[in-house]
Design an enzyme around this catalytic site. Structure first.
Site, PDB file in Angstrom:
ATOM      1  N   LYS A  48      57.361 -19.380  -4.429  1.00 32.38           N
ATOM      2  CA  LYS A  48      56.789 -19.005  -5.733  1.00 32.38           C
ATOM      3  C   LYS A  48      55.395 -18.411  -5.549  1.00 32.38           C
ATOM      4  O   LYS A  48      54.797 -18.561  -4.463  1.00 32.38           O
ATOM      5  CB  LYS A  48      56.736 -20.233  -6.643  1.00 32.38           C
ATOM      6  CG  LYS A  48      55.834 -21.342  -6.120  1.00 32.38           C
ATOM      7  CD  LYS A  48      56.002 -22.633  -6.917  1.00 32.38           C
ATOM      8  CE  LYS A  48      55.146 -23.736  -6.322  1.00 32.38           C
ATOM      9  NZ  LYS A  48      55.447 -25.056  -6.920  1.00 32.38           N
ATOM     10  N   TYR A 273      22.685 -12.550  -6.609  1.00 32.56           N
ATOM     11  CA  TYR A 273      22.359 -12.949  -7.986  1.00 32.56           C
ATOM     12  C   TYR A 273      21.718 -14.332  -8.049  1.00 32.56           C
ATOM     13  O   TYR A 273      22.148 -15.253  -7.352  1.00 32.56           O
ATOM     14  CB  TYR A 273      23.622 -12.962  -8.846  1.00 32.56           C
ATOM     15  CG  TYR A 273      24.194 -11.599  -9.090  1.00 32.56           C
ATOM     16  CD1 TYR A 273      23.485 -10.629  -9.802  1.00 32.56           C
ATOM     17  CD2 TYR A 273      25.460 -11.270  -8.615  1.00 32.56           C
ATOM     18  CE1 TYR A 273      24.018  -9.372 -10.015  1.00 32.56           C
ATOM     19  CE2 TYR A 273      26.013 -10.016  -8.839  1.00 32.56           C
ATOM     20  CZ  TYR A 273      25.279  -9.071  -9.534  1.00 32.56           C
ATOM     21  OH  TYR A 273      25.806  -7.833  -9.755  1.00 32.56           O
TER      22      TYR A 273
HETATM   23  C1  PLP Z   1      55.585 -25.898  -5.790  1.00 30.09           C
HETATM   24  C2  PLP Z   1      56.609 -26.946  -5.728  1.00 30.09           C
HETATM   25  C3  PLP Z   1      56.939 -27.550  -4.509  1.00 30.09           C
HETATM   26  C4  PLP Z   1      56.224 -27.237  -3.203  1.00 30.09           C
HETATM   27  O1  PLP Z   1      55.129 -28.090  -3.075  1.00 30.09           O
HETATM   28  P1  PLP Z   1      54.206 -28.078  -1.753  1.00 30.09           P
HETATM   29  O2  PLP Z   1      53.271 -29.179  -1.973  1.00 30.09           O
HETATM   30  O3  PLP Z   1      53.533 -26.746  -1.732  1.00 30.09           O
HETATM   31  O4  PLP Z   1      55.112 -28.272  -0.610  1.00 30.09           O
HETATM   32  C5  PLP Z   1      57.979 -28.446  -4.496  1.00 30.09           C
HETATM   33  N1  PLP Z   1      58.638 -28.768  -5.622  1.00 30.09           N
HETATM   34  C6  PLP Z   1      58.327 -28.222  -6.821  1.00 30.09           C
HETATM   35  C7  PLP Z   1      59.092 -28.636  -8.029  1.00 30.09           C
HETATM   36  C8  PLP Z   1      57.285 -27.322  -6.925  1.00 30.09           C
HETATM   37  O5  PLP Z   1      56.980 -26.803  -8.105  1.00 30.09           O
END
Ligand code: PLP
Length: 382
Positions: A48, A273
């Site tokens: 994702k 800044y």
């Molecule tokens: C993003 C996600 C993961 C992955 O988690 P990590 O800590 O990056 O391994 C697993 N399960 C779900 C439902 C997620 O949304």
């Protein structure tokens, strides 16, 4: 690494870019598999958010060459379609709750939908029947995460009812760990409770082909049971949420920029800044082509962050601005030339700047560092 395409379409070098080592990501997937009880393919690769900023298409194509990766997980249907259009043909889980208007697309493409309640199950069934398709669903049970899923005491009823609905195929039952890297007492109880309700489903005769509860931290720090698969995200990219596992992973991303200017500043001169840093010695300052518009967190301002040049650490001075940061390179032996490579995150020589280090200094987590690397940063996968 010299033969990578380091030039933009304009025929000039990138100012700020990320090199992604796909073989490291494949290695990390095999590490995830090695932590599973089964030898059958057990890694549901979480890609994702553009594979945590690493480039979902390139990463998924590489991972598809690993037999241990049986499926991919994304946040929403748009990300799922991006994978299909790139020729990824393994199953794709859409992990977030689908909006009512998105559900038809999930069914049409055969993506595996997360279902938390009867209303969603009924709607997916209706859509599938209308289109003469099967809606594949993972039933989510809320064992403590509090954002999706049916409560444990209602799981059996939902699973039985979903199993009886026309057009529905139950792919799996899943849950999620909110504190696998923070609270092992809670996590152990949670996993135990999850497995207990799975066996209740089994005793009641509801067939569940797959189950999964572990994220990266869960995969690393808790035994994965027989027949369970793992949803590995962060660890695939070589960052371990449990620090003692870091040595087993290969970091996959090197985030780089270039020296734009090398300037001599007198004592008492302000930098960037707010003039939050005032030179205390005659200072050679390198202006570097990266800033918060590239995703380099503004919260790193004044936190003693370093960048790497020629394999050596140099401190960032003053605030992070939108496009240019300044490092103190007074102590470098040879005067730097403009165009020199600077590492913001990654390894150079024997020195490494990890996502965990940047995250800690910026008051955030490695997940946010990776996903914050912006669109302006070219991704070069190799
Ligand atoms: C993003 C996600 C993961 C992955 O988690 P990590 O800590 O990056 O391994 C697993 N399960 C779900 C439902 C997620 O949304």
């Amino acid at each position: 690494m010299g033969e990578l395409s380091h030039e933009s379409r304009l025929g000039v070098p990138h100012r700020c870019w990320a090199e992604v080592d796909l073989s490291a990501i494949r290695h990390n997937a095999r590490v995830a598999q090695s932590m599973c009880a089964d030898t059958s393919p057990s890694v549901l690769a979480i890609v994702k958010a553009d594979a945590y900023g690493h480039g979902a298409v390139a990463v998924s194509r590489a991972l598809q060459q690993e037999s241990c990766v049986f499926a991919f997980g994304v946040a929403n249907v748009r990300e799922a379609i991006e994978l299909r259009e790139a020729g990824i043909d393994r199953p794709v889980y859409v992990l977030g709750a689908a909006l009512p208007a998105e559900r038809e697309l999930l069914v049409a493409h055969g993506f595996i939908a997360a279902v938390s309640n009867q209303e969603e199950a009924d709607h997916f069934s209706k859509l599938a029947v209308e289109r003469n398709k099967l809606a594949k669903v993972q039933i989510v049970v809320d064992t403590g995460m509090g954002r999706m899923g049916v409560l444990p005491d209602q799981l059996l009823a939902l699973a039985q009812s979903a199993a009886a609905l026309p057009g529905i195929e139950i792919d799996s039952v899943s849950s999620h760990l909110p504190s696998a890297d923070e609270d092992s007492a809670f996590t152990e109880l949670q996993i135990e409770g999850y497995r207990r309700i799975l066996s209740q489903l089994n005793s009641a005769g509801v067939k569940i082909p797959r189950s999964h509860i572990a994220n990266s931290a869960g995969t690393m720090d808790y035994p994965v049971a027989n027949g369970e698969c793992v949803r590995a995200g962060l660890m695939l990219y070589g960052s371990a949420p449990i620090p003692s596992f870091q040595a087993r992973l290969k970091p996959a991303l090197a985030w780089k920029a270039r020296v734009g200017l090398v300037r001599d500043l007198p004592v008492g001169h302000g930098i960037n800044y707010g003039r939050t840093y005032i030179t205390t010695r005659p200072t050679v300052a390198a202006t570097i082509s990266a800033g918060y518009a590239d995703g380099y967190p503004r919260h790193l301002s004044g936190q003693g962050t370093d960048v790497l040049i020629h394999g050596q650490r140099f401190p960032v001075l003053g605030r992070i601005t939108m496009d240019q940061i300044v490092a103190d390179v007074t102590d470098i032996e040879q005067r730097l030339v403009p165009g020199t490579e600077v590492v913001l995150l990654g390894q150079q020589g024997d020195t490494i700047l990890t996502a965990a280090e940047l995250a800690e200094k910026a008051g955030t987590i490695p997940w946010e560092i990776f996903t914050g690397i912006s669109k302006r940063v070219a991704r070069i996968a190799h």
